[in-house]
Design a protein around this motif. Structure first.
Motif, PDB file in Angstrom:
ATOM      1  N   VAL A 494     -14.681  -1.642  26.676  1.00 29.65           N
ATOM      2  CA  VAL A 494     -16.028  -2.145  26.396  1.00 29.65           C
ATOM      3  C   VAL A 494     -16.311  -1.940  24.916  1.00 29.65           C
ATOM      4  O   VAL A 494     -15.661  -1.148  24.237  1.00 29.65           O
ATOM      5  CB  VAL A 494     -17.087  -1.433  27.256  1.00 29.65           C
ATOM      6  CG1 VAL A 494     -16.872  -1.740  28.733  1.00 29.65           C
ATOM      7  CG2 VAL A 494     -17.055   0.074  27.030  1.00 29.65           C
ATOM      8  N   ASP A 495     -17.310  -2.669  24.426  1.00 22.47           N
ATOM      9  CA  ASP A 495     -17.581  -2.625  22.983  1.00 22.47           C
ATOM     10  C   ASP A 495     -18.665  -1.628  22.606  1.00 22.47           C
ATOM     11  O   ASP A 495     -18.972  -1.459  21.429  1.00 22.47           O
ATOM     12  CB  ASP A 495     -17.954  -4.017  22.455  1.00 22.47           C
ATOM     13  CG  ASP A 495     -19.148  -4.615  23.186  1.00 22.47           C
ATOM     14  OD1 ASP A 495     -19.801  -3.889  23.968  1.00 22.47           O
ATOM     15  OD2 ASP A 495     -19.420  -5.812  22.977  1.00 22.47           O
ATOM     16  N   ALA A 496     -19.259  -0.912  23.614  1.00 28.12           N
ATOM     17  CA  ALA A 496     -20.282   0.083  23.280  1.00 28.12           C
ATOM     18  C   ALA A 496     -20.563   0.949  24.498  1.00 28.12           C
ATOM     19  O   ALA A 496     -20.319   0.546  25.646  1.00 28.12           O
ATOM     20  CB  ALA A 496     -21.568  -0.598  22.818  1.00 28.12           C
ATOM     21  N   ALA A 497     -21.061   2.163  24.239  1.00 33.74           N
ATOM     22  CA  ALA A 497     -21.530   3.075  25.290  1.00 33.74           C
ATOM     23  C   ALA A 497     -22.983   3.406  25.013  1.00 33.74           C
ATOM     24  O   ALA A 497     -23.354   3.716  23.866  1.00 33.74           O
ATOM     25  CB  ALA A 497     -20.685   4.346  25.302  1.00 33.74           C
ATOM     26  N   HIS A 498     -23.812   3.367  26.091  1.00 33.34           N
ATOM     27  CA  HIS A 498     -25.255   3.527  25.923  1.00 33.34           C
ATOM     28  C   HIS A 498     -25.755   4.740  26.699  1.00 33.34           C
ATOM     29  O   HIS A 498     -25.074   5.228  27.621  1.00 33.34           O
ATOM     30  CB  HIS A 498     -25.986   2.266  26.400  1.00 33.34           C
ATOM     31  CG  HIS A 498     -25.504   1.011  25.744  1.00 33.34           C
ATOM     32  ND1 HIS A 498     -24.508   0.225  26.295  1.00 33.34           N
ATOM     33  CD2 HIS A 498     -25.858   0.415  24.571  1.00 33.34           C
ATOM     34  CE1 HIS A 498     -24.281  -0.814  25.503  1.00 33.34           C
ATOM     35  NE2 HIS A 498     -25.087  -0.724  24.446  1.00 33.34           N
ATOM     36  N   PRO A 499     -26.936   5.245  26.355  1.00 34.25           N
ATOM     37  CA  PRO A 499     -27.490   6.430  27.040  1.00 34.25           C
ATOM     38  C   PRO A 499     -27.511   6.259  28.562  1.00 34.25           C
ATOM     39  O   PRO A 499     -27.846   5.192  29.075  1.00 34.25           O
ATOM     40  CB  PRO A 499     -28.905   6.528  26.458  1.00 34.25           C
ATOM     41  CG  PRO A 499     -28.778   5.932  25.095  1.00 34.25           C
ATOM     42  CD  PRO A 499     -27.811   4.795  25.243  1.00 34.25           C
ATOM     43  N   GLY A 500     -27.132   7.339  29.252  1.00 35.92           N
ATOM     44  CA  GLY A 500     -27.105   7.337  30.708  1.00 35.92           C
ATOM     45  C   GLY A 500     -25.794   6.892  31.311  1.00 35.92           C
ATOM     46  O   GLY A 500     -25.564   7.080  32.508  1.00 35.92           O
ATOM     47  N   GLU A 501     -24.917   6.295  30.508  1.00 39.32           N
ATOM     48  CA  GLU A 501     -23.637   5.821  31.036  1.00 39.32           C
ATOM     49  C   GLU A 501     -22.592   6.937  31.018  1.00 39.32           C
ATOM     50  O   GLU A 501     -22.641   7.848  30.184  1.00 39.32           O
ATOM     51  CB  GLU A 501     -23.123   4.641  30.200  1.00 39.32           C
ATOM     52  CG  GLU A 501     -23.977   3.396  30.293  1.00 39.32           C
ATOM     53  CD  GLU A 501     -23.434   2.245  29.458  1.00 39.32           C
ATOM     54  OE1 GLU A 501     -23.841   1.104  29.699  1.00 39.32           O
ATOM     55  OE2 GLU A 501     -22.590   2.506  28.556  1.00 39.32           O
ATOM     56  N   ILE A 502     -21.645   6.846  31.966  1.00 38.89           N
ATOM     57  CA  ILE A 502     -20.464   7.712  31.956  1.00 38.89           C
ATOM     58  C   ILE A 502     -19.272   6.848  31.591  1.00 38.89           C
ATOM     59  O   ILE A 502     -18.940   5.892  32.301  1.00 38.89           O
ATOM     60  CB  ILE A 502     -20.254   8.392  33.327  1.00 38.89           C
ATOM     61  CG1 ILE A 502     -21.417   9.351  33.628  1.00 38.89           C
ATOM     62  CG2 ILE A 502     -18.925   9.140  33.359  1.00 38.89           C
ATOM     63  CD1 ILE A 502     -21.301  10.028  34.985  1.00 38.89           C
ATOM     64  N   VAL A 503     -18.656   7.141  30.474  1.00 40.85           N
ATOM     65  CA  VAL A 503     -17.542   6.343  29.968  1.00 40.85           C
ATOM     66  C   VAL A 503     -16.423   7.280  29.517  1.00 40.85           C
ATOM     67  O   VAL A 503     -16.566   8.509  29.531  1.00 40.85           O
ATOM     68  CB  VAL A 503     -17.987   5.451  28.786  1.00 40.85           C
ATOM     69  CG1 VAL A 503     -19.062   4.472  29.219  1.00 40.85           C
ATOM     70  CG2 VAL A 503     -18.477   6.302  27.620  1.00 40.85           C
ATOM     71  N   GLU A 504     -15.325   6.689  29.110  1.00 37.77           N
ATOM     72  CA  GLU A 504     -14.199   7.460  28.585  1.00 37.77           C
ATOM     73  C   GLU A 504     -13.988   7.084  27.122  1.00 37.77           C
ATOM     74  O   GLU A 504     -13.845   5.903  26.788  1.00 37.77           O
ATOM     75  CB  GLU A 504     -12.947   7.202  29.411  1.00 37.77           C
ATOM     76  CG  GLU A 504     -13.122   7.669  30.856  1.00 37.77           C
ATOM     77  CD  GLU A 504     -11.862   7.537  31.684  1.00 37.77           C
ATOM     78  OE1 GLU A 504     -10.878   8.244  31.386  1.00 37.77           O
ATOM     79  OE2 GLU A 504     -11.861   6.723  32.618  1.00 37.77           O
ATOM     80  N   ILE A 505     -14.015   8.094  26.277  1.00 37.11           N
ATOM     81  CA  ILE A 505     -13.900   7.916  24.835  1.00 37.11           C
ATOM     82  C   ILE A 505     -12.538   8.418  24.369  1.00 37.11           C
ATOM     83  O   ILE A 505     -12.154   9.553  24.665  1.00 37.11           O
ATOM     84  CB  ILE A 505     -15.003   8.691  24.079  1.00 37.11           C
ATOM     85  CG1 ILE A 505     -16.397   8.255  24.546  1.00 37.11           C
ATOM     86  CG2 ILE A 505     -14.839   8.544  22.580  1.00 37.11           C
ATOM     87  CD1 ILE A 505     -16.830   6.920  24.030  1.00 37.11           C
ATOM     88  N   VAL A 506     -11.810   7.581  23.659  1.00 36.89           N
ATOM     89  CA  VAL A 506     -10.520   7.974  23.086  1.00 36.89           C
ATOM     90  C   VAL A 506     -10.694   8.148  21.581  1.00 36.89           C
ATOM     91  O   VAL A 506     -11.168   7.236  20.899  1.00 36.89           O
ATOM     92  CB  VAL A 506      -9.435   6.919  23.371  1.00 36.89           C
ATOM     93  CG1 VAL A 506      -8.110   7.357  22.754  1.00 36.89           C
ATOM     94  CG2 VAL A 506      -9.288   6.696  24.867  1.00 36.89           C
ATOM     95  N   LEU A 507     -10.328   9.329  21.077  1.00 34.50           N
ATOM     96  CA  LEU A 507     -10.422   9.628  19.652  1.00 34.50           C
ATOM     97  C   LEU A 507      -9.035   9.703  19.030  1.00 34.50           C
ATOM     98  O   LEU A 507      -8.054  10.023  19.710  1.00 34.50           O
ATOM     99  CB  LEU A 507     -11.147  10.957  19.432  1.00 34.50           C
ATOM    100  CG  LEU A 507     -12.568  11.078  19.979  1.00 34.50           C
ATOM    101  CD1 LEU A 507     -13.094  12.489  19.760  1.00 34.50           C
ATOM    102  CD2 LEU A 507     -13.488  10.052  19.331  1.00 34.50           C
ATOM    103  N   ASP A 508      -8.962   9.458  17.735  1.00 35.05           N
ATOM    104  CA  ASP A 508      -7.651   9.559  17.073  1.00 35.05           C
ATOM    105  C   ASP A 508      -7.280  11.004  16.765  1.00 35.05           C
ATOM    106  O   ASP A 508      -6.110  11.310  16.497  1.00 35.05           O
ATOM    107  CB  ASP A 508      -7.612   8.704  15.810  1.00 35.05           C
ATOM    108  CG  ASP A 508      -8.538   9.218  14.717  1.00 35.05           C
ATOM    109  OD1 ASP A 508      -9.393  10.096  14.996  1.00 35.05           O
ATOM    110  OD2 ASP A 508      -8.415   8.749  13.564  1.00 35.05           O
ATOM    111  N   ALA A 509      -8.262  11.914  16.819  1.00 33.34           N
ATOM    112  CA  ALA A 509      -7.994  13.343  16.637  1.00 33.34           C
ATOM    113  C   ALA A 509      -9.024  14.117  17.450  1.00 33.34           C
ATOM    114  O   ALA A 509     -10.208  13.758  17.464  1.00 33.34           O
ATOM    115  CB  ALA A 509      -8.079  13.732  15.170  1.00 33.34           C
ATOM    116  N   THR A 510      -8.578  15.181  18.127  1.00 34.06           N
ATOM    117  CA  THR A 510      -9.504  15.938  18.968  1.00 34.06           C
ATOM    118  C   THR A 510      -9.021  17.371  19.148  1.00 34.06           C
ATOM    119  O   THR A 510      -7.815  17.617  19.246  1.00 34.06           O
ATOM    120  CB  THR A 510      -9.660  15.280  20.356  1.00 34.06           C
ATOM    121  OG1 THR A 510     -10.549  16.078  21.148  1.00 34.06           O
ATOM    122  CG2 THR A 510      -8.321  15.155  21.074  1.00 34.06           C
ATOM    123  N   PRO A 511      -9.954  18.322  19.218  1.00 37.30           N
ATOM    124  CA  PRO A 511      -9.577  19.702  19.542  1.00 37.30           C
ATOM    125  C   PRO A 511      -9.624  19.969  21.049  1.00 37.30           C
ATOM    126  O   PRO A 511      -9.316  21.078  21.489  1.00 37.30           O
ATOM    127  CB  PRO A 511     -10.653  20.513  18.824  1.00 37.30           C
ATOM    128  CG  PRO A 511     -11.868  19.638  18.894  1.00 37.30           C
ATOM    129  CD  PRO A 511     -11.366  18.217  18.811  1.00 37.30           C
TER     130      PRO A 511
END
Length: 892
Positions: A494-511
């Motif tokens: 999807v092209d955006a995530a909005h308040p109240g939604e549960i989505v999966e975010i992929v980052l190029d770097a993460t701890p």
């Protein structure tokens, strides 16, 4: 040519031709869609779909595989085996059709003196995709046909076949392509002439070359799919059956007679006093033994233990089919101690890890044989009860439902049911049994398809992976900025995530540590100016990506945005402590039990750990105390915890422990605690010093399956809180009993002894009361056929009292054929006792059979001797039905 030599020649040939030789992956592969590796390409799926880069442009392997869908055909055909070895060469955006065909032709027909297999070129046939089977291939795979002509195969030995035969796909959208199969003509003794399209017994397939060149957008069936586009890079995936090549080169008629299997068959024949080749039924049984013993050995070597679910169930079935086949050959004694070492000696030349794991493997196998022998004894009683009930109802056929119940619930083989039913003058409803078996198989296949369908959900992540990968920085940092590579919702980008939604975010770097290796995922938040996302879970959907499942609290997020990823430091600290404690528990268990105490699974989260390990017996009280004590000594010792990057070979040489089924790269991370005290391959997070764990409290130890035990423990402040609660409990008890804490054990012991004495006194009084009514009960005996029967429900009466009363009633009923059936206990936990006298037994009434008939109506099971037997259940309301079943059995 020995099988090991064929394997060596294949790998040497491709190594000389620029291929990197990779070891076989474990049969227990980290793939949620599979129980076991079932094809040589399985370890390379992520490379083919573009989820991660391949280790080299050209690789070759000899992969261990297990397939059990056709287990009932084992021994009956020339080529059905549960364990097999797949030779394969693979190319990723390197050579394609011409190279694959040229390599295969040179190796298959090359002289043996020059390292080839030496097959006669005039005996080689090939198949390619024929014309007219798919709109994208109106001429079929004309390119492959021309390439085979170029190496010297005449057109009449190149046959076109359908999509089912000569097109490959994974069953889901993704890579696919036509394939070309190589066959060897075994001669007119094996069937009709005319090539593979006429007879695939005479013309035996030995190698399949898959040309991956298309991206499929939909797959409805093997021969019904849509081609979306050509792949950006073309790949080669081949598979040659080592066992098939072996029995052709060794001049055998089937795979069971090759050098890696036949000595087991010879040993089975020796034990049974049989001669292989004299009786077809006996030969099939011996082939089953030869195949299954090897398969079980390889599965157990890769960490599988017999059990009632999934992989453990498959292994259990293989072992029990072997034992049952030997029983049908007339061998009633234990057989695995004689058969398994033969397979060990045959297979360890190619797989030396068998010798390393032998103590554990043999202990598990022999314990399983002991358990199955007990099952056969118990199952015989269940069968006799079922047969008696059927005959009592005037039936001549044992129902398919009952035969299936014996097979599925009690592990009683159907062939044994058929044999024993025949002895009782009964037939078995085989059609009903087969129908239920097929329904079970259909459910299993549907479940497998459902799991496989889950692979479709990774398609969005695969697209993200092509654009980049996630870099884990959490070993050194608990917060870091990362750019959003993609947002996935409902399995779609999807092209955006909005308040109240549960989505999966992929980052190029993460701890954030993603759940893996038994360690729970980190928790925390992702933030930016006006944006806050609560991290609910962290996973690795495909290799190379870390996905954060988040609840969007504030703001809007789009791909390309930069977020600050912040791990909850307290949760991380406690989670790392539990993970490090898991390593300590593993090391201590191996010190107590020896090297066979291999890890079979684990899970840890902040404050808690559980650890599964291979063992055939539980830990004694002293062992549990030693485990807890030595673990806390290691914590208190303050061992430094270090991690080092090194080659996989160096790590193994160092003695680092690895998990079965895990896929390790060439360079691995070795975590050490106190040097050699604990040394494991591990990608998880840890404390820097064992003293940071604080303390460990063992909660318990239990069995979770045949040969697998589990310990659970608390760490750190959770361990302290648990001990504080126990201390408060001790203080409460001391106050109630007016005793000092150190006096509690003695005081409670005396109270328990007094309670037992009181209970015995009450039981004696109750028994006297029951016996006082025995005369009236005996007088109420009814006549059923040629028997006198006392059948009575006595609610609240325990099993021992029922037994005493039953024996007394038997004496009171005199010398007539008499049976006593009593039901006591409670509504949710009834007990049943059946007693018979000499005359009743002489007339055919056996207590052990009758109690099984009664217990079934109570929702349970029962068994015992012919003169007295007991059982239990879960439905006391079924007492009337239980007595009716006993009457029916006696009337019959």
């Amino acid at each position: 040519m020995l099988t090991a030599e064929i394997r060596r020649r294949f790998l040497d040939f491709f190594e000389r031709n620029g291929h990197k030789i990779l070891p076989s992956a474990s049969l227990v592969y980290n793939d949620p869609t599979l129980l076991f590796v079932n094809a040589g390409m399985v370890p390379f799926k992520s490379y083919f779909v573009g989820a991660e880069p391949p280790p080299a442009p050209r690789v070759a392997t000899c992969q261990k595989c297990v397939r059990t869908l056709d287990i009932d055909d084992v021994g009956k055909t020339t080529r059905h085996g549960t364990f097999f070895q797949m030779l394969g060469n693979f190319a990723f955006a390197d050579y394609f059709k011409a190279g694959a065909i040229e390599f295969a032709w040179k190796l298959v027909t090359g002289p043996q003196s020059e390292g080839g297999f030496g097959f006669d070129p005039d005996k080689i046939w090939v198949t390619v995709l024929g014309p007219g089977y798919h709109p994208d291939y109106p001429e079929g795979d004309a390119e492959a046909r021309e390439l085979w002509r170029a190496v010297g195969i005449p057109d009449e030995r190149i046959q076109g076949r359908s999509l089912k035969d000569n097109y490959w796909n994974m069953g889901v959208p993704g890579p696919g392509g036509p394939c070309s199969e190589i066959y060897v003509d075994r001669g007119p003794d094996f069937g009709a002439d005319g090539g593979p399209v006429v007879d695939e017994d005479r013309f035996l397939e030995i190698w399949n070359l898959v040309f991956q060149q298309e991206d499929l957008s939909a797959v409805r069936a093997k021969d019904d799919f849509d081609i979306a586009r050509q792949l950006p890079s073309q790949n080669i995936d081949t598979g040659a059956g080592l066992e098939r090549i072996a029995y052709l080169l060794q001049g055998k008629d089937n795979m069971y007679e090759i050098d890696e299997i036949f000595p087991v068959i010879e040993k089975a024949a020796e034990l049974a006093g049989k001669v292989y080749g004299e009786n077809r039924d006996d030969d099939v049984r011996m082939r089953v033994v030869g195949d299954h013993i090897r398969s079980a050995l390889m599965l157990m070597t890769d960490g599988v233990a017999p059990g009632n679910e999934a992989r453990g169930y498959v292994l259990r079935r293989l072992l029990r089919r072997s034992i049952r086949s030997m029983r049908l050959l007339g061998v009633e004694s234990k057989v695995l101690p004689a058969l398994l070492p033969v397979s060990r000696d045959l297979m360890s030349a190619s797989y030396p890890e068998i010798l390393k794991e032998w103590d554990r493997v043999s202990a598990n196998a022999y314990a399983e044989e002991d358990a199955f022998r007990r099952t056969l004894a118990a199952g015989t009683q269940i069968f006799e009860a079922a047969a008696s009930q059927a005959k009592g109802a005037g039936a001549s056929v044992l129902s398919g439902e009952r035969a299936f119940q014996l097979h599925d619930t009690y592990g009683f083989p159907i062939d044994l049911t058929l044999e024993m039913a025949s002895e009782q003058g009964l037939d078995v409803d085989r059609d009903g049994f087969k129908r239920l078996m097929q329904e079970q198989k259909d459910r299993a296949k549907a479940d497998a398809r459902a799991k496989k369908g889950g692979a479709v959900d990774t398609a969005a992540f695969t697209d993200v992976r092509r654009a980049g990968e996630s870099r884990f920085v959490g070993y050194s940092d608990l917060s870091a900025e990362g750019r959003v590579l993609g947002i996935v919702s409902g399995g779609r980008l999807v092209d955006a995530a909005h308040p109240g939604e549960i989505v999966e975010i992929v980052l190029d770097a993460t701890p954030f540590y993603a759940e893996s290796g038994g360690q729970d995922a980190d928790s925390g938040i992702l933030t930016a100016n006006g944006v806050q996302l609560d991290v609910l879970d962290v996973q690795k959907p495909v290799d190379g990506l870390i996905s954060h499942k988040v609840l969007v609290g504030e703001g809007e997020v789009r791909p390309g945005d930069t977020l600050l990823a912040s791990v909850d430091p307290v949760a991380r600290r406690h989670g790392a402590a539990s993970h490090s404690a898991t390593h300590i528990v593993h090391a201590v268990l191996r010190k107590i039990l020896g090297p066979t105490a291999v890890q079979a699974g684990s899970y840890n989260k902040p404050g808690y750990l559980r650890f599964d390990f291979n063992a055939n017996a539980g830990l004694s009280k002293g062992m549990r105390e030693e485990l807890e004590g030595l673990s806390n000594e290691a914590i208190d010792a303050g061992y430094d915890v270090t991690d080092t990057q090194m080659s996989l070979a160096d790590a193994k040489a160092l003695g680092a422990m690895a998990m079965f089924g895990e896929k390790y790269p060439d360079v691995v991370r070795v975590v050490e605690m106190g040097g050699p005290f604990s040394r494991e391959l591990c990608g998880g997070t840890h404390v820097t010093n064992t003293a940071q764990i604080g303390m460990l409290t063992l909660l318990g130890e239990s069995s979770i399956g045949s040969g697998v035990r589990r310990v659970e423990a608390l760490t750190g402040k959770d361990a302290f809180a648990h001990l504080a609660k126990e201390r408060a409990l001790v203080a409460t008890l001391a106050d109630l009993l007016k005793a000092q804490p150190e006096q509690l054990e003695d005081r409670v012991g005396r109270m328990v002894a007094q309670l037992k004495a009181a209970e015995k006194e009450v039981a004696d009084l109750r028994a006297k009361e029951l016996l006082g009514n025995a005369a009236a009960l005996a007088a109420s005996a009814e006549t059923v056929g040629s028997y006198r029967l006392v059948a009575r429900q006595l609610s609240g009466v325990g099993g021992n009292d029922l037994r005493t009363l039953g024996i007394d009633l038997r004496e009171r009923l005199g010398s007539d054929a008499s049976v006593v059936a009593l039901v006591g206990g409670t509504d949710d936990k009834p007990v049943v006792t059946v007693v018979t006298n000499d005359a009743a037994r002489a007339a055919g009434a056996k207590a052990g059979v009758l109690v099984g008939v009664a217990a079934e109506k109570l929702g349970g099971r029962g068994g015992g001797k012919d003169d007295i037997a007991q059982g239990g259940g879960s439905n006391g309301a079924g007492a009337a039905d239980a007595f009716a079943a006993v009457r029916a059995a006696l009337a019959g």
